[in-house]
Each structure stands twice: as C-alpha cells, then as structure tokens.
Design a protein around this motif. Structure first.
Motif, PDB file in Angstrom:
ATOM      1  N   CYS A  93       9.403   0.513   4.423  1.00  0.00           N
ATOM      2  CA  CYS A  93      10.047  -0.476   4.022  1.00  0.00           C
ATOM      3  C   CYS A  93      11.352  -0.131   3.531  1.00  0.00           C
ATOM      4  N   CYS A 100      12.196  -1.198  -0.632  1.00  0.00           N
ATOM      5  CA  CYS A 100      11.741  -0.548  -1.577  1.00  0.00           C
ATOM      6  C   CYS A 100      11.158   0.812  -1.413  1.00  0.00           C
ATOM      7  N   HIS A 120       5.183  -9.507   1.418  1.00  0.00           N
ATOM      8  CA  HIS A 120       5.907  -8.354   0.945  1.00  0.00           C
ATOM      9  C   HIS A 120       7.379  -8.972   0.385  1.00  0.00           C
ATOM     10  N   CYS A 178       8.647  -6.988  -2.657  1.00  0.00           N
ATOM     11  CA  CYS A 178       9.575  -5.747  -2.529  1.00  0.00           C
ATOM     12  C   CYS A 178      10.145  -5.647  -3.665  1.00  0.00           C
TER      13      CYS A 178
END
Ligand SMILES: [Zn+2]
Ligand SMILES: [Zn+2]
Length: 359
Positions: free
Chosen positions: A21, A24, A50, A54
């Motif tokens: 991601c 994060c 998410h 996050c």
C-alpha cells in the motif's frame, strides 16, 4: 529469501516493494485489483476496509524505529521486516537446541492463532544456553534494578552479542511489571516488591509451560521476595496439569483450564498477567476479566504490536471494559521481529504492555 503474500487473496507477490500500500507501506497486494478490493470492502467485511485502517497502520509503521531500538549487536539483523528466525538460530548454533525449540515454535506460528501442541513434559526441553550457568549465580551488585536490556546485560555481565534475551523476555517482562509498572498504574498498592510473598497468576499460557526454569531469574532479580506463580491455560496438555516446579524461593504450578473456572477462591493474587492476550480471539476472556476486576487484581497484558493492542482494546470495550491503559513499549520485549507474510507491521513477542484500570 523471504516471500510475501497478498493480504487479500493470499497469492505470492512477485514485486514485493511495488505491491505495498503506497500510504501505510504495511500491507502487500498481488495486483491493483486486490488493492482496490481491499480499499472498500462490502458486507460483513466493511469494517475491515483498508481505507478505514490505512491511517492507523501508517502510525504503527512510524514506530518501527522505536521498537527496533535494542542494544544487541545482532539487533540490526533481527529487527528487519524480512528477518527469518531459522537462519539466525542456525548461525548462533541454537536451532533445535533446548528451550530455543520452544521459543522458535512460538515465533513461527501465526500470532493470531493460539499454540496447539500436545506433548509430555520433557526435561530435554529445558536445556538452556551457556549463559544459564551464570544465571544460577546470585546477583551481588546492589546498585539499582535494571530498567532496560542494556542495564540487565551489564548487571549479569553478558556481552551484547549474547542471544539469551530471546528467552529471557518472559521472566524479565514479569519483573518489569512487578518492579516498574504496578506502583505507577495502581498507586494505591504501593511498591509490591516490599512484600515478602508475591503471588502471580499468568493467564492463557500454552508453550510458556515448557520454559519454567527461565523464571528463576525473577528470584535472582528480587532476592528478598518469594514467588508463588500459577500458570493457567485451557490448552495446557493434560499431562502437565498440576505440574509443580520449585527452585529456592520460586514455585510455579501449571493448571489446565480457563482461569475464571479453575482459580481457587482463597488465592490472594498480587498481580495477573496475560501474555499476547488476543482479547479479540476468545469470547471467554469476558468472564476472566470480570473475575479479575471484581477481585481488584492488577491485571497486565502484552501484545505483539500496536495493531493487536488496538484490536484487543476494542474487543475489551465491546465486552464492557472501558478502561484499558494506553500502550507502552516493553523495554524487555523479544529482540526477534516476527515475520508475517502479508504485512510488515513491526511485531515482537511481548512488545506492548497495557493494563486494565478500574475507572
Ligand atoms: Zn491478491
Ligand atoms: Zn495502507
């Protein structure tokens, strides 16, 4: 060589860095499709979207450096996100040796699932590394009590390349709670180390019952105290139920069963501790916490990291326990970072400490 799995579909990720991601940097995806699916989940999984997590994960990743800040000469290696325990233990000559076998098993399993191991008490399991002979010596130095691994190693005369902290995080975490936490979190109790007898209930154990001799270090660090420790766990093998380990002023009894069902009514517990509590995993914790709170017992928990702390805390709130303390990084956490295939959150054994407040 480490491999990473997609946190959505579980398939292997080829380009590891490119598939985290982007915000994060904590979770891995195999593809943009899986990333999109995770961002906004539907139905029962909506709360796990998410997009809701996050920002929190980003905060936890920001604590990576603080958690990795350990004095050991091997810490550079053991705190990396792709650290693997086996090659390290192999290099140290500790793979498949004594108590290291037990600790390795605990590290290797998915921390979300409780240990399931049936076996008989085996004296071979308690062979300790070379430093254990030093551990049998009383501590003669009187100046202060250790509040960090660096203090402790210097007190014991260990070199910073000694891996013994990998085993001793268990008794040292108990020591830290007794010596440095209770009088702060429960000021009405004063300093419990001034008591002659300290009664400790360790709740929800599994593999810890194979590491009993390590807890001798508590008596060495607190030579004026006597320790009466009971370890409770529903997963304790039948053959170990009732096992008693005695060494000098330390006595440990292993009890199979859920704490609230098996603890004796007249036991005067000084402090209760649950390692890697996972309050979100078992519903039975509610009755245990009810029992501890109604008896006014100072109760401490550990977790692997801030994410599992948050999960435990919200589970506790859901059970009606609104007063969990803030998370504190345990100075006596294990120096081995736990490898997880689908995320790279900084997890260590006994990393985070918190307690149940009465109000
Ligand atoms: Zn995927
Ligand atoms: Zn993210």
């Amino acid at each position: 060589m480490t491999s990473r799995c997609c946190s959505v579909c579980g398939s292997q990720c080829a380009d590891v860095e490119g598939n985290k991601c982007g915000s994060c940097h904590a979770v891995y995806y195999c593809s943009g499709a899986c990333r999109d699916e995770d961002w906004i989940r539907v139905g029962d999984l909506a709360a796990h979207s998410h997009c809701l997590l996050c920002h929190r994960l980003q905060t936890y990743m920001g604590l990576e450096g603080e958690l990795a800040n350990l004095p050991f000469s091997f810490a550079n290696e053991t705190t990396k996100s792709d650290f693997l325990v086996d090659p390290f233990l192999q290099k140290q000559g500790l793979l498949n040796q004594g108590a290291w076998v037990v600790e390795r098993m605990g590290i290797m399993q998915d921390p979300y699932t409780a240990a399931k191991r049936v076996g008989s008490f085996n004296e071979d399991c308690i062979v300790l590394p070379v430093e254990s002979t030093t551990l049998d010596d009383p501590i003669t130095q009187t100046a202060g009590t250790p509040s960090s691994w660096a203090d402790y190693y210097s007190l014991r005369g260990f070199q910073l390349d000694s891996p013994i902290a990998i085993l001793l995080h268990w008794p040292l975490t108990v020591f830290h709670i007794i010596q440095h936490r209770v009088h702060i979190d429960y000021p009405e109790l004063g300093s419990i180390t001034e008591r002659k007898l300290i009664v400790v209930d360790i709740i929800g154990v599994s593999l810890e019952t194979e590491l009993l001799p390590l807890f001798r270090e508590l008596s060495a660090l607190l030579p004026m105290c006597e320790f009466d420790i009971h370890m409770y766990g529903a997963e304790v093998p039948w053959c170990r139920d009732g096992l008693v380990y005695k060494q000098g002023r330390l006595s440990i009894k292993v009890v199979r069963g859920l704490y609230h069902k098996v603890v004796s009514h007249d036991r005067k517990t000084t402090v209760a501790i649950a390692f890697h509590v996972g309050l979100y995993v078992f519903k039975t914790w509610k009755k245990t916490l009810d029992k501890l709170q109604s008896a006014n017992i100072p109760t401490y928990f550990t977790e692997y990291g801030h994410k599992t702390y948050e999960d435990s805390r919200s589970a506790a709130e859901g059970m009606g326990f609104k007063h969990m303390s803030e998370p504190a990084i345990n100075p006596f956490r294990s120096p081995l970072r736990i490898y997880q295939s689908a995320t790279c959150l900084p997890w260590y054994r006994n990393a985070i400490l918190f307690c149940l407040k009465n109000s």
